[in-house]
Scaffold this motif. Structure first.
Motif, PDB file in Angstrom:
ATOM      1  N   VAL A 119       1.352 -20.464 -25.976  1.00  0.00           N
ATOM      2  CA  VAL A 119       1.493 -19.290 -26.848  1.00  0.00           C
ATOM      3  C   VAL A 119       1.515 -17.986 -26.056  1.00  0.00           C
ATOM      4  CG1 VAL A 119       0.231 -17.911 -28.558  1.00  0.00           C
ATOM      5  CG2 VAL A 119       0.586 -20.361 -28.928  1.00  0.00           C
ATOM      6  N   VAL A 120       0.581 -17.821 -25.120  1.00  0.00           N
ATOM      7  CA  VAL A 120       0.509 -16.545 -24.405  1.00  0.00           C
ATOM      8  C   VAL A 120       1.766 -16.320 -23.565  1.00  0.00           C
ATOM      9  CG1 VAL A 120      -0.704 -17.362 -22.330  1.00  0.00           C
ATOM     10  CG2 VAL A 120      -1.040 -15.020 -23.121  1.00  0.00           C
ATOM     11  N   ARG A 140      -5.607  -9.268 -32.012  1.00  0.00           N
ATOM     12  CA  ARG A 140      -5.356  -8.365 -33.142  1.00  0.00           C
ATOM     13  C   ARG A 140      -4.735  -9.106 -34.327  1.00  0.00           C
ATOM     14  NH1 ARG A 140      -0.885  -3.504 -32.970  1.00  0.00           N
ATOM     15  NH2 ARG A 140      -1.224  -2.725 -35.098  1.00  0.00           N
ATOM     16  N   LEU A 141      -3.902 -10.088 -34.027  1.00  0.00           N
ATOM     17  CA  LEU A 141      -3.233 -10.850 -35.079  1.00  0.00           C
ATOM     18  C   LEU A 141      -4.028 -12.079 -35.510  1.00  0.00           C
ATOM     19  CD1 LEU A 141       0.450 -10.652 -33.772  1.00  0.00           C
ATOM     20  CD2 LEU A 141      -0.565  -9.379 -35.674  1.00  0.00           C
ATOM     21  N   GLY A 142      -5.204 -12.261 -34.923  1.00  0.00           N
ATOM     22  CA  GLY A 142      -6.087 -13.325 -35.362  1.00  0.00           C
ATOM     23  C   GLY A 142      -5.746 -14.707 -34.855  1.00  0.00           C
ATOM     24  N   ILE A 143      -4.973 -14.795 -33.777  1.00  0.00           N
ATOM     25  CA  ILE A 143      -4.586 -16.113 -33.270  1.00  0.00           C
ATOM     26  C   ILE A 143      -4.863 -16.261 -31.773  1.00  0.00           C
ATOM     27  CG2 ILE A 143      -2.880 -16.732 -35.026  1.00  0.00           C
ATOM     28  CD1 ILE A 143      -0.726 -15.580 -33.221  1.00  0.00           C
ATOM     29  N   ALA A 144      -5.787 -15.469 -31.240  1.00  0.00           N
ATOM     30  CA  ALA A 144      -6.113 -15.558 -29.812  1.00  0.00           C
ATOM     31  C   ALA A 144      -6.674 -16.935 -29.453  1.00  0.00           C
ATOM     32  CB  ALA A 144      -7.110 -14.467 -29.430  1.00  0.00           C
ATOM     33  N   GLY A 145      -7.295 -17.600 -30.403  1.00  0.00           N
ATOM     34  CA  GLY A 145      -7.840 -18.920 -30.146  1.00  0.00           C
ATOM     35  C   GLY A 145      -6.791 -19.976 -29.861  1.00  0.00           C
ATOM     36  N   HIS A 146      -5.535 -19.656 -30.139  1.00  0.00           N
ATOM     37  CA  HIS A 146      -4.438 -20.598 -29.894  1.00  0.00           C
ATOM     38  C   HIS A 146      -3.648 -20.251 -28.630  1.00  0.00           C
ATOM     39  CE1 HIS A 146      -5.127 -22.296 -33.858  1.00  0.00           C
ATOM     40  NE2 HIS A 146      -5.007 -21.095 -34.410  1.00  0.00           N
ATOM     41  N   ALA A 147      -4.116 -19.299 -27.840  1.00  0.00           N
ATOM     42  CA  ALA A 147      -3.345 -18.777 -26.708  1.00  0.00           C
ATOM     43  C   ALA A 147      -2.901 -19.858 -25.726  1.00  0.00           C
ATOM     44  CB  ALA A 147      -4.150 -17.702 -25.975  1.00  0.00           C
ATOM     45  N   ALA A 148      -3.738 -20.846 -25.497  1.00  0.00           N
ATOM     46  CA  ALA A 148      -3.425 -21.873 -24.497  1.00  0.00           C
ATOM     47  C   ALA A 148      -2.653 -23.061 -25.077  1.00  0.00           C
ATOM     48  CB  ALA A 148      -4.708 -22.366 -23.838  1.00  0.00           C
ATOM     49  N   LYS A 149      -2.461 -23.103 -26.368  1.00  0.00           N
ATOM     50  CA  LYS A 149      -1.761 -24.223 -26.996  1.00  0.00           C
ATOM     51  C   LYS A 149      -0.256 -24.075 -26.850  1.00  0.00           C
ATOM     52  CE  LYS A 149      -5.236 -24.967 -30.630  1.00  0.00           C
ATOM     53  NZ  LYS A 149      -5.453 -24.977 -32.102  1.00  0.00           N
ATOM     54  N   ARG A 150       0.449 -25.183 -26.892  1.00  0.00           N
ATOM     55  CA  ARG A 150       1.901 -25.118 -26.967  1.00  0.00           C
ATOM     56  C   ARG A 150       2.305 -24.545 -28.315  1.00  0.00           C
ATOM     57  NH1 ARG A 150       4.293 -30.877 -24.661  1.00  0.00           N
ATOM     58  NH2 ARG A 150       3.709 -30.576 -22.460  1.00  0.00           N
ATOM     59  N   ALA A 186       3.753 -11.108 -32.297  1.00  0.00           N
ATOM     60  CA  ALA A 186       3.045 -10.676 -31.089  1.00  0.00           C
ATOM     61  C   ALA A 186       4.024 -10.434 -29.946  1.00  0.00           C
ATOM     62  CB  ALA A 186       2.005 -11.723 -30.688  1.00  0.00           C
ATOM     63  N   ARG A 187       5.018 -11.316 -29.804  1.00  0.00           N
ATOM     64  CA  ARG A 187       6.035 -11.129 -28.758  1.00  0.00           C
ATOM     65  C   ARG A 187       6.803  -9.824 -28.981  1.00  0.00           C
ATOM     66  NH1 ARG A 187      10.389 -15.647 -28.968  1.00  0.00           N
ATOM     67  NH2 ARG A 187      10.781 -14.502 -30.903  1.00  0.00           N
ATOM     68  N   ALA A 188       7.113  -9.520 -30.235  1.00  0.00           N
ATOM     69  CA  ALA A 188       7.806  -8.266 -30.537  1.00  0.00           C
ATOM     70  C   ALA A 188       6.941  -7.063 -30.187  1.00  0.00           C
ATOM     71  CB  ALA A 188       8.196  -8.235 -32.018  1.00  0.00           C
ATOM     72  N   VAL A 189       5.663  -7.121 -30.532  1.00  0.00           N
ATOM     73  CA  VAL A 189       4.748  -6.016 -30.213  1.00  0.00           C
ATOM     74  C   VAL A 189       4.624  -5.845 -28.703  1.00  0.00           C
ATOM     75  CG1 VAL A 189       2.367  -5.190 -30.414  1.00  0.00           C
ATOM     76  CG2 VAL A 189       3.478  -6.288 -32.368  1.00  0.00           C
ATOM     77  N   MET A 190       4.684  -6.960 -27.967  1.00  0.00           N
ATOM     78  CA  MET A 190       4.588  -6.919 -26.500  1.00  0.00           C
ATOM     79  C   MET A 190       5.710  -6.070 -25.908  1.00  0.00           C
ATOM     80  SD  MET A 190       2.490  -8.223 -24.221  1.00  0.00           S
ATOM     81  CE  MET A 190       2.445  -8.047 -22.436  1.00  0.00           C
ATOM     82  N   GLN A 191       6.840  -5.990 -26.597  1.00  0.00           N
ATOM     83  CA  GLN A 191       7.948  -5.153 -26.116  1.00  0.00           C
ATOM     84  C   GLN A 191       7.646  -3.669 -26.253  1.00  0.00           C
ATOM     85  OE1 GLN A 191      11.264  -8.205 -27.987  1.00  0.00           O
ATOM     86  NE2 GLN A 191      11.866  -6.063 -27.741  1.00  0.00           N
ATOM     87  N   ASP A 192       6.622  -3.317 -27.035  1.00  0.00           N
ATOM     88  CA  ASP A 192       6.313  -1.923 -27.359  1.00  0.00           C
ATOM     89  C   ASP A 192       7.550  -1.221 -27.924  1.00  0.00           C
ATOM     90  OD1 ASP A 192       4.748   0.325 -27.661  1.00  0.00           O
ATOM     91  OD2 ASP A 192       5.053   1.025 -25.613  1.00  0.00           O
TER      92      ASP A 192
END
Length: 269
Positions: free
Chosen positions: A95-96, A131-141, A156-162
């Motif tokens: 995910v990350v 922030r989006l409530g899914i940090a616990g899934h960061a390491a999952k596929r 989250a990917r869209a926000v990463m683009q700023d």
């Protein structure tokens, strides 16, 4: 801020978007509604430059987006993030890393090839997931997540683009009502908390009324409605969808309450 002038897209003998003009003076959340084939997705793809316009212009802060090429076009696509109905994640990647793909337009070819990310970017990606409530899934596929969770990773990917603009093409069309509500809440926060312009293609009237400041209705490639949610009456909806008096909004509802309401019993013939 955003000025769409006489925008047209022609595919062979079909005019998908027909002389559309829209002016947006400030960041807000805009919903675009209309029947399948109305031109909604094509318009968003032209805004993001995934499709070239046949004629017309798109101006953002005075810059002609439709004329951009090469690196300038890629910079615009970083400023104008796109969220798709089918998420467009890399299923077998964690995910990350999917979120970090939001920085690809700003990274060197070498860094991209070897999947190298600055520590600051990794921390920022984790903060966005938190922030989006899914940090616990960061390491999952990504493929291990539910559809609603995958769409939040795409956000989250869209926000990463700023980005300055976030475009969402039917972001909840494949989600159940509970996840649809969560995803729409997240999109609304991108405007309320970040001050971004958000434009979302939507297929339900209740969603447009609940979340959007402005609603644009398209039919056969043209804008046939442009107003506030309060102005989106059932009569206006019939005009947008080309429907007769039998048109029922309940058939397009994504609300949990509406879906749980028993259908009226059939009247004997």
């Amino acid at each position: 801020m955003l000025n769409i002038e006489n925008l047209t897209k022609i595919f062979g003998a079909n005019t998908a978007v027909d002389n559309v003009s829209i002016k947006v003076d400030k960041p807000m959340m805009i919903g675009v509604i209309g029947a399948s084939g109305a031109g909604k997705s094509t318009m968003l793809r032209m805004l993001n430059r995934l499709e070239d316009a046949s004629s017309g212009r798109i101006l953002f802060d005075g810059q002609d987006v439709t004329s951009l090429q090469g690196a300038d076009k890629r910079r615009w696509q970083a400023d104008c993030a796109m969220i798709f109905q089918q998420f467009n994640l890399v299923p077998r990647m964690d995910v990350v890393s999917n979120v970090l793909h939001g920085t690809l337009n700003k990274r060197s070819t070498t860094a991209t090839l070897f999947n190298l990310y600055p520590t600051s970017d990794i921390h920022r990606a984790l903060d966005i997931l938190e922030r989006l409530g899914i940090a616990g899934h960061a390491a999952k596929r990504a493929e291990a997540l539910s559809g609603g969770q995958q769409q939040r990773v795409a956000i989250a990917r869209a926000v990463m683009q700023d980005p300055k603009i976030v475009l969402a093409d039917e972001p909840i069309a494949s989600l159940d009502p509970m996840n649809a509500q969560i995803v729409m809440d997240d999109l609304r926060r991108l405007h309320d908390e970040d001050g971004r312009l958000v434009i979302a293609n939507l297929h339900t009237l209740d969603t447009a009324r609940r979340y959007c400041d402005r609603v644009i209705g398209m039919r056969h490639g043209r804008v046939v409605f442009d107003g506030t949610p309060d102005q989106l009456t059932t009569g206006a909806a019939r005009d947008i969808y080309g429907a007769d008096a039998s048109f029922s909004e309940a058939a397009t509802s994504t609300s949990i309450e509406a879906l749980n309401t028993p259908r009226p019993a059939a009247v004997p013939a």
